[in-house]
Write a protein that holds these residues in place. Structure first.
Motif, PDB file in Angstrom:
ATOM      1  N   VAL A 135      80.706  27.921  17.349  1.00  0.00           N
ATOM      2  CA  VAL A 135      79.942  29.265  16.825  1.00  0.00           C
ATOM      3  C   VAL A 135      78.709  29.110  16.411  1.00  0.00           C
ATOM      4  CG1 VAL A 135      79.489  31.911  16.706  1.00  0.00           C
ATOM      5  CG2 VAL A 135      80.867  30.986  18.633  1.00  0.00           C
ATOM      6  N   GLY A 136      78.804  28.642  14.867  1.00  0.00           N
ATOM      7  CA  GLY A 136      78.034  28.570  13.718  1.00  0.00           C
ATOM      8  C   GLY A 136      77.028  27.180  13.557  1.00  0.00           C
ATOM      9  N   VAL A 137      77.757  26.095  14.346  1.00  0.00           N
ATOM     10  CA  VAL A 137      77.625  24.735  15.450  1.00  0.00           C
ATOM     11  C   VAL A 137      75.943  24.710  16.377  1.00  0.00           C
ATOM     12  CG1 VAL A 137      77.116  22.298  17.011  1.00  0.00           C
ATOM     13  CG2 VAL A 137      79.092  23.419  15.007  1.00  0.00           C
ATOM     14  N   LEU A 138      76.408  25.849  17.048  1.00  0.00           N
ATOM     15  CA  LEU A 138      74.958  26.550  18.293  1.00  0.00           C
ATOM     16  C   LEU A 138      74.523  27.548  17.605  1.00  0.00           C
ATOM     17  CD1 LEU A 138      78.062  27.517  20.935  1.00  0.00           C
ATOM     18  CD2 LEU A 138      76.246  25.417  20.998  1.00  0.00           C
ATOM     19  N   LEU A 139      74.973  28.139  16.458  1.00  0.00           N
ATOM     20  CA  LEU A 139      73.689  28.517  15.666  1.00  0.00           C
ATOM     21  C   LEU A 139      72.331  27.499  14.970  1.00  0.00           C
ATOM     22  CD1 LEU A 139      72.796  31.591  15.442  1.00  0.00           C
ATOM     23  CD2 LEU A 139      74.002  31.656  12.640  1.00  0.00           C
ATOM     24  N   VAL A 140      73.333  26.894  14.424  1.00  0.00           N
ATOM     25  CA  VAL A 140      72.278  25.570  14.309  1.00  0.00           C
ATOM     26  C   VAL A 140      71.661  24.966  14.728  1.00  0.00           C
ATOM     27  CG1 VAL A 140      71.718  24.043  12.720  1.00  0.00           C
ATOM     28  CG2 VAL A 140      73.626  25.062  12.115  1.00  0.00           C
ATOM     29  N   LEU A 141      71.990  24.854  16.260  1.00  0.00           N
ATOM     30  CA  LEU A 141      71.129  23.862  16.971  1.00  0.00           C
ATOM     31  C   LEU A 141      69.818  24.722  18.323  1.00  0.00           C
ATOM     32  CD1 LEU A 141      74.015  21.921  19.073  1.00  0.00           C
ATOM     33  CD2 LEU A 141      72.753  21.284  17.036  1.00  0.00           C
ATOM     34  N   SER A 142      70.777  26.413  17.988  1.00  0.00           N
ATOM     35  CA  SER A 142      68.989  27.414  18.364  1.00  0.00           C
ATOM     36  C   SER A 142      68.063  27.854  17.624  1.00  0.00           C
ATOM     37  CB  SER A 142      69.907  28.191  18.657  1.00  0.00           C
ATOM     38  OG  SER A 142      71.095  29.099  17.820  1.00  0.00           O
ATOM     39  N   HIS A 143      68.599  27.494  16.476  1.00  0.00           N
ATOM     40  CA  HIS A 143      67.449  27.807  15.487  1.00  0.00           C
ATOM     41  C   HIS A 143      67.609  29.226  14.959  1.00  0.00           C
ATOM     42  CE1 HIS A 143      65.480  23.756  14.603  1.00  0.00           C
ATOM     43  NE2 HIS A 143      65.533  24.147  16.016  1.00  0.00           N
ATOM     44  N   GLY A 144      68.918  29.598  15.155  1.00  0.00           N
ATOM     45  CA  GLY A 144      68.986  31.630  14.854  1.00  0.00           C
ATOM     46  C   GLY A 144      68.480  32.472  15.997  1.00  0.00           C
ATOM     47  N   ASP A 145      69.141  31.632  17.290  1.00  0.00           N
ATOM     48  CA  ASP A 145      68.436  31.885  18.215  1.00  0.00           C
ATOM     49  C   ASP A 145      69.293  31.473  20.280  1.00  0.00           C
ATOM     50  OD1 ASP A 145      68.295  33.971  20.432  1.00  0.00           O
ATOM     51  OD2 ASP A 145      65.502  33.231  21.076  1.00  0.00           O
ATOM     52  N   LEU A 146      70.329  32.525  20.062  1.00  0.00           N
ATOM     53  CA  LEU A 146      71.299  31.505  20.936  1.00  0.00           C
ATOM     54  C   LEU A 146      70.885  31.314  22.035  1.00  0.00           C
ATOM     55  CD1 LEU A 146      75.191  33.162  19.724  1.00  0.00           C
ATOM     56  CD2 LEU A 146      73.713  30.715  18.901  1.00  0.00           C
ATOM     57  N   GLY A 147      70.110  32.498  22.784  1.00  0.00           N
ATOM     58  CA  GLY A 147      69.041  32.563  23.986  1.00  0.00           C
ATOM     59  C   GLY A 147      68.251  30.981  23.994  1.00  0.00           C
ATOM     60  N   ARG A 148      68.568  30.433  23.091  1.00  0.00           N
ATOM     61  CA  ARG A 148      67.249  28.959  23.411  1.00  0.00           C
ATOM     62  C   ARG A 148      68.442  28.376  23.917  1.00  0.00           C
ATOM     63  NH1 ARG A 148      64.206  27.896  18.000  1.00  0.00           N
ATOM     64  NH2 ARG A 148      63.360  25.691  19.592  1.00  0.00           N
ATOM     65  N   LEU A 149      69.644  28.441  23.977  1.00  0.00           N
ATOM     66  CA  LEU A 149      70.262  27.309  24.108  1.00  0.00           C
ATOM     67  C   LEU A 149      70.080  26.941  25.609  1.00  0.00           C
ATOM     68  CD1 LEU A 149      73.576  27.950  21.787  1.00  0.00           C
ATOM     69  CD2 LEU A 149      71.638  26.261  21.254  1.00  0.00           C
ATOM     70  N   ALA A 150      69.940  28.213  26.138  1.00  0.00           N
ATOM     71  CA  ALA A 150      69.863  28.248  28.377  1.00  0.00           C
ATOM     72  C   ALA A 150      69.041  27.190  28.138  1.00  0.00           C
ATOM     73  CB  ALA A 150      69.263  29.626  28.685  1.00  0.00           C
ATOM     74  N   SER A 151      67.893  27.102  27.301  1.00  0.00           N
ATOM     75  CA  SER A 151      66.603  26.393  27.929  1.00  0.00           C
ATOM     76  C   SER A 151      67.475  23.785  27.568  1.00  0.00           C
ATOM     77  CB  SER A 151      65.633  26.502  27.378  1.00  0.00           C
ATOM     78  OG  SER A 151      65.629  26.494  25.542  1.00  0.00           O
ATOM     79  N   VAL A 152      68.595  24.464  26.680  1.00  0.00           N
ATOM     80  CA  VAL A 152      68.657  22.567  26.837  1.00  0.00           C
ATOM     81  C   VAL A 152      68.397  22.158  28.042  1.00  0.00           C
ATOM     82  CG1 VAL A 152      70.133  21.203  26.052  1.00  0.00           C
ATOM     83  CG2 VAL A 152      69.096  23.476  24.415  1.00  0.00           C
ATOM     84  N   ARG A 153      67.958  21.347  28.704  1.00  0.00           N
ATOM     85  CA  ARG A 153      68.408  19.826  29.426  1.00  0.00           C
ATOM     86  C   ARG A 153      69.293  19.020  28.917  1.00  0.00           C
ATOM     87  NH1 ARG A 153      62.871  20.613  33.000  1.00  0.00           N
ATOM     88  NH2 ARG A 153      62.758  22.523  33.290  1.00  0.00           N
ATOM     89  N   PHE A 154      70.214  18.416  30.016  1.00  0.00           N
ATOM     90  CA  PHE A 154      71.103  17.635  29.239  1.00  0.00           C
ATOM     91  C   PHE A 154      71.015  16.274  30.352  1.00  0.00           C
ATOM     92  CE2 PHE A 154      74.191  21.221  28.104  1.00  0.00           C
ATOM     93  CZ  PHE A 154      74.361  20.461  27.037  1.00  0.00           C
ATOM     94  N   VAL A 155      71.055  15.031  29.711  1.00  0.00           N
ATOM     95  CA  VAL A 155      70.032  13.713  30.422  1.00  0.00           C
ATOM     96  C   VAL A 155      71.272  12.929  30.595  1.00  0.00           C
ATOM     97  CG1 VAL A 155      68.018  13.648  29.589  1.00  0.00           C
ATOM     98  CG2 VAL A 155      69.106  12.947  28.049  1.00  0.00           C
ATOM     99  N   PRO A 156      71.481  12.016  31.108  1.00  0.00           N
ATOM    100  CA  PRO A 156      72.800  10.737  30.772  1.00  0.00           C
ATOM    101  C   PRO A 156      72.806  10.160  29.963  1.00  0.00           C
ATOM    102  CG  PRO A 156      70.934   9.918  32.941  1.00  0.00           C
ATOM    103  CD  PRO A 156      70.222  11.359  31.727  1.00  0.00           C
ATOM    104  N   GLY A 157      72.219  10.181  28.669  1.00  0.00           N
ATOM    105  CA  GLY A 157      72.554   9.892  27.518  1.00  0.00           C
ATOM    106  C   GLY A 157      73.271  11.084  26.862  1.00  0.00           C
ATOM    107  N   ASP A 158      73.500  12.142  27.139  1.00  0.00           N
ATOM    108  CA  ASP A 158      74.829  13.228  26.688  1.00  0.00           C
ATOM    109  C   ASP A 158      76.042  12.753  27.248  1.00  0.00           C
ATOM    110  OD1 ASP A 158      72.504  14.698  25.538  1.00  0.00           O
ATOM    111  OD2 ASP A 158      72.313  15.628  27.573  1.00  0.00           O
ATOM    112  N   VAL A 159      76.043  11.838  27.909  1.00  0.00           N
ATOM    113  CA  VAL A 159      77.855  11.287  28.739  1.00  0.00           C
ATOM    114  C   VAL A 159      77.659  10.383  27.890  1.00  0.00           C
ATOM    115  CG1 VAL A 159      78.803  10.398  30.785  1.00  0.00           C
ATOM    116  CG2 VAL A 159      76.534  11.871  31.281  1.00  0.00           C
ATOM    117  N   TYR A 160      77.257   9.642  27.390  1.00  0.00           N
ATOM    118  CA  TYR A 160      77.563   8.112  27.037  1.00  0.00           C
ATOM    119  C   TYR A 160      77.906   9.352  25.020  1.00  0.00           C
ATOM    120  CZ  TYR A 160      74.805   5.381  28.486  1.00  0.00           C
ATOM    121  OH  TYR A 160      73.954   5.008  29.588  1.00  0.00           O
ATOM    122  N   MET A 161      77.756  10.166  24.267  1.00  0.00           N
ATOM    123  CA  MET A 161      78.341  10.905  23.467  1.00  0.00           C
ATOM    124  C   MET A 161      79.112  11.761  23.610  1.00  0.00           C
ATOM    125  SD  MET A 161      77.468  11.064  20.584  1.00  0.00           S
ATOM    126  CE  MET A 161      78.457  11.470  18.981  1.00  0.00           C
TER     127      MET A 161
END
Length: 315
Positions: A135-161
């Protein structure tokens, strides 16, 4: 028997995520200068040369390296060859936000691999701690707004990670399974790391050859910026970070150590903010508190139950 999470052990496990966060920043900066798999080969080739005066004996016959080549070949593949190559490849083809989001699954992979392959059932405290940290990591990634995570799009490069994360979790578990049958190398940190790098370089060389033969990338842009970057990632995120991480995992165990990897996204956010001149925000402090809380919850040992018939047992 694993040790408790002392201040010293916490420092051992907090420094590698800081160095790896800086590695992600540097890897992103030099992406236009060098192909990702080539960068990984250069990184570990320099690390090999720096470590050679301290651990050349590990390469000699009778050191234990060659009689256990399968074990060190696997460690070199997972920790040096696959993880770092896939990470640089992800930084080349994906966004830093997506890469960090996928990397935050390391504690989950730690728990799953420990349960499926090493007979370690996660405790409720470990599950709760992993949840708090994520949850702490997601908070950093969403800049304090967890609702913004819904707009994140994954690409083939994410499979590598994702593959890199699974590789690192498996590597970390294997670090706890090599002491009993290999005391000679494990008693000397430089020799143990050299054994991994020696085989890791073979894997990295094979991957780099495939990169140039199949992908035909743009030529390497040699110069001082690339040289300084390679030297940094070879000394800090490679030699120092791997030494500290291996020691920390052996002391507190992979499940608890895995939670410290969630500090990397926070460190990456702070480093990025520093480079672009922005000050840390309030959500960074909240996220840090959640990540630390997850580590503390997971590290607490359950209170010993009173023996039956004792005054404390109520019998």
């Amino acid at each position: 028997m694993h040790q408790s999470l002392s201040a010293r052990n916490a420092l051992l496990l907090a420094l590698p995520p800081l160095l790896w966060a800086s590695n992600a920043v540097v890897g992103r900066l030099v992406a236009p200068l060098v192909p990702p798999l080539t960068l990984n080969l250069l990184r570990w080739a320099v690390a090999f040369l720096v470590l050679l005066p301290l651990a050349s004996w590990a390469l000699r016959p009778g050191s234990g390296l060659w009689s256990r080549w399968r074990r060190y070949g696997l460690l070199g593949l997972l920790g040096v060859g696959l993880y770092n190559s896939l990470q640089y490849l992800a930084l080349k083809t994906s966004t830093p936000v997506n890469v960090t989001l996928v990397a935050s699954s390391i504690p989950v992979f730690m728990l799953l691999i420990g349960m499926l392959f090493f007979g370690q059932r996660p405790t409720r405290r470990q599950l709760a701690g992993a949840g708090l940290s994520i949850v702490g990591v997601l908070l950093v990634l969403s800049h304090g707004d967890l609702g913004r995570l819904a707009s994140v799009r994954f690409v083939p490069g994410d499979v590598y990670m994702l593959l890199a994360t699974a590789s690192w979790a498996w590597y970390s578990w294997l670090l706890t399974r090599t002491a009993a049958d290999d005391p000679a190398l494990r008693s000397h940190w430089a020799g143990f790391l050299m054994a991994q790098i020696a085989f890791g370089l073979l894997w990295a060389s094979a991957f780099t050859a495939g990169e140039w033969l199949v992908l035909a990338p743009a030529p390497v842009q040699w110069g001082w910026p690339l040289a300084a970057a390679v030297l940094f990632v070879a000394l800090g995120p490679s030699l120092l970070a791997y030494r500290l991480w291996g020691l920390g995992v052996q002391r507190v165990g992979p499940n608890l150590a895995g939670l410290f990897s969630n500090l990397a996204p926070l460190f990456a956010a702070l480093l990025s903010a520093t480079f672009i001149g922005e000050r840390p925000q309030a959500h960074h402090a909240v996220a840090f508190s959640l990540i630390v809380a997850g580590i503390v919850v997971s590290s607490r040992r359950p209170a010993a139950r009173p023996a039956e018939g004792s005054p404390e047992s109520g019998a």
